[in-house]
Write a protein that holds these residues in place. Structure first.
Motif: not given
Length: 90
Positions: A1-18
């Motif tokens: 589960x922790x891996x999924x949350x890390x992936x979502x956090x990373x995608x969220x960060x990438x999305x914001x910077x894009x």
């Protein structure tokens, strides 16, 4: 589960910077995120599979969205109309 949350956090960060058109070059973007360039491209590929129209703009030196998109995650209570989002807090 922790891996999924890390992936979502990373995608969220990438999305914001894009959205800010502030990614810089792929090398600089990966460094800023603390990941390898290979992992960056893997995540961008996943985002594209989820229908994000991402491309690299040489003039801006940033990844950008070709069309307007929105990234959402979580569970939605359809009866009440409230959104219950995953908490990314540790």
């Amino acid at each position: 589960m922790n891996t999924i949350l890390k992936q979502v956090a990373l995608i969220t960060q990438i999305d914001q910077l894009i959205r800010l058109q502030a990614t810089g070059t792929p090398e600089a973007f990966a460094y800023r995120l603390g990941i390898s360039k290979t992992k960056l491209y893997r995540v961008l590929k996943t985002m594209k599979l989820l229908k994000a129209s991402i491309l690299y703009d040489m003039t801006l030196q940033s990844f950008v969205y070709e069309t307007v998109v929105e990234f959402q995650y979580g569970f939605y209570d359809l009866e009440i109309g409230k959104v219950n989002r995953l908490s990314l807090k540790k």
